[in-house]
Design a protein around this motif. Structure first.
Motif, short mmCIF file in Angstrom:
data_model
loop_
_atom_site.label_atom_id
_atom_site.label_comp_id
_atom_site.label_asym_id
_atom_site.label_seq_id
_atom_site.Cartn_x
_atom_site.Cartn_y
_atom_site.Cartn_z
N GLN A 154 0.86 -1.18 0.00
CA GLN A 154 0.00 0.00 0.00
C GLN A 154 0.90 1.23 0.00
OE1 GLN A 154 -2.36 -0.70 3.54
NE2 GLN A 154 -3.88 -1.87 2.39
N GLY A 155 1.12 1.79 -1.18
CA GLY A 155 2.05 2.90 -1.28
C GLY A 155 3.47 2.43 -1.08
N ASP A 156 4.15 3.00 -0.09
CA ASP A 156 5.54 2.63 0.18
C ASP A 156 5.69 1.57 1.26
OD1 ASP A 156 6.47 4.44 -1.72
OD2 ASP A 156 6.54 6.09 -0.27
N THR A 157 4.58 1.10 1.80
CA THR A 157 4.64 0.11 2.88
C THR A 157 3.82 -1.13 2.52
OG1 THR A 157 2.75 1.08 4.04
CG2 THR A 157 4.95 1.90 4.63
N PHE A 158 4.01 -2.17 3.34
CA PHE A 158 3.27 -3.41 3.17
C PHE A 158 2.34 -3.61 4.37
CE2 PHE A 158 7.15 -3.96 0.79
CZ PHE A 158 6.78 -4.65 -0.35
N LEU A 159 1.15 -4.11 4.10
CA LEU A 159 0.24 -4.54 5.15
C LEU A 159 0.27 -6.06 5.18
CD1 LEU A 159 -1.91 -3.98 7.32
CD2 LEU A 159 -3.64 -4.10 5.50
N VAL A 160 0.74 -6.61 6.29
CA VAL A 160 0.85 -8.07 6.44
C VAL A 160 -0.20 -8.53 7.43
CG1 VAL A 160 2.36 -9.98 7.07
CG2 VAL A 160 3.33 -7.94 5.98
N LYS A 161 -1.12 -9.35 6.95
CA LYS A 161 -2.19 -9.87 7.79
C LYS A 161 -1.91 -11.32 8.14
CE LYS A 161 -5.84 -6.90 5.87
NZ LYS A 161 -7.19 -6.87 5.26
N THR A 162 -2.11 -11.67 9.40
CA THR A 162 -1.99 -13.06 9.85
C THR A 162 -3.33 -13.51 10.40
OG1 THR A 162 -1.40 -12.63 12.16
CG2 THR A 162 0.37 -12.48 10.53
N ASP A 163 -3.38 -14.75 10.86
CA ASP A 163 -4.61 -15.25 11.46
C ASP A 163 -4.79 -14.74 12.89
OD1 ASP A 163 -2.53 -16.67 12.56
OD2 ASP A 163 -3.29 -18.66 12.04
N LYS A 164 -3.86 -13.88 13.34
CA LYS A 164 -3.95 -13.35 14.70
C LYS A 164 -3.84 -11.83 14.78
CE LYS A 164 -2.04 -17.50 16.91
NZ LYS A 164 -0.96 -18.05 17.76
N ASP A 165 -3.18 -11.20 13.78
CA ASP A 165 -2.90 -9.77 13.91
C ASP A 165 -2.60 -9.17 12.54
OD1 ASP A 165 -2.48 -7.33 15.16
OD2 ASP A 165 -1.14 -8.13 16.68
#
Length: 326
Positions: free
Chosen positions: A103-114
């Motif tokens: 997302q733009g210059d960063t990454f959004l990392v989704k897990t099954d907890k957070d």
């Protein structure tokens, strides 16, 4: 939502090496591992002995002392676990990454907890999770497994082992020594040339003396409840059977790599795109480390020749940070 300079996906030896290097260089990081520490090694057969000597399995120049020159699975588990705990690495275990988006210059990392935000992501997931299927009727029967753990389970059983690599040959020998009636089904004309040099003569001798039956230039046609049909140069052969170990290798999660936007080669090797000077992929800020770099060439990268990826990646990230601050 926590933010880091880098999220490392995979807590195997190379993921751990990346965490050590990040900590050493003052780069904020988190390692996300869907299972226990070095999950893939944990799922190796209980009696497995490495092809490499202990010093070649070392990371960050931390000595690995083993009883024999070539360590066994339990010694490796102890070694890597001690590294994680003694260095107090920031690792989250039993936390599976389900999605990663830039997302733009960063990454959004989704897990099954957070969820986590990161400036960079390192994928160090290996290839042990997805077996190469043989794609025949009956492959989904409960008697069929693509993973091998303990030979005791197969004692006094009629066992077919499909494959000619280290995993298949180790399983065949160990199960035979525990009293299984073992038959090897090998697609090629010989036992795999990459089989451990101290094991290959053993399996060849067992085959030649008739202790283990081997069908060369042969493939499985169909698996049934109490028998297996194979295609051989002499025609179809029907074998009585209790269990099948289809140990035909494993492959990286290409679906995950493509979802991240990593370009893969169109040939059967399916090599991911990355710069060997930085280990950065065609996606800015997204790096590969370890055996996953080899695509379907799963014999190309090992711990001993991919541990260098950790300092390469973290040096690149540190330089980026320096430029950004400048």
């Amino acid at each position: 939502m926590q933010q880091f300079d880098v999220v490392i996906i995979g807590g195997g030896p190379i993921g751990i090496a990346c965490g050590l290097e990040a900590k050493k260089q003052g780069i904020s990081y988190i390692i996300l591992e869907k299972g226990p520490i070095v999950n893939s090694l944990y799922n190796y057969p209980v009696n497995m002995q490495f092809f490499s000597s202990s010093e070649k399995l070392e990371i960050d120049e931390i000595p690995f002392i083993s009883k024999e020159a070539k360590p066994k699975r339990n010694e490796a588990l102890e070694y890597y676990r001690r590294i994680v705990t003694s260095n107090q690495l920031n690792i989250h275990l039993f936390e599976k990454v389900v999605d990663t988006k830039k997302q733009g210059d960063t990454f959004l990392v989704k897990t099954d907890k957070d969820e986590y935000v990161a400036n960079n992501v390192v994928v160090a997931t290996g290839f042990y999770d997805l077996p190469n299927k043989i794609n025949v009727p009956g492959e989904d029967l409960p008697k069929v497994s693509h993973y091998y753990n303990d030979p005791h389970f197969f004692a006094s059983q009629k066992l077919i082992v499909v494959g000619a690599s280290n995993s298949a040959i180790d399983a065949a020998l160990e199960c035979w020594r525990k009293g299984a009636e073992v038959t090897l089904v090998i697609r090629g004309s010989e036992v795999g040339p990459r089989v451990k040099y101290w094991v290959r003569p053993d399996i060849i001798n067992r085959i030649e003396e008739g202790s283990i039956k081997a069908y060369y230039n042969s493939t499985v046609k169909e698996i049934k409840a109490h028998e297996v049909i194979i295609n051989t140069p002499e025609g179809e052969v029907i074998l009585e059977n209790d269990f099948v170990l289809a140990l035909t290798g494993y492959c990286p999660n290409f679906t995950f790599l493509k979802k991240l936007g990593i370009a893969l080669s169109d040939d059967p090797k399916r090599l991911p795109t990355y710069d060997p000077e930085t280990m950065e992929t065609n996606v800015d800020g997204l790096f590969l480390a370890g055996v996953i770099c080899g695509g379907m060439e799963t014999h190309k990268w090992f711990i001993e020749n991919s541990r260098i990826h950790a300092p390469i990646i973290m040096n690149t990230i540190k330089n980026k940070n320096s430029v950004g601050r400048g």
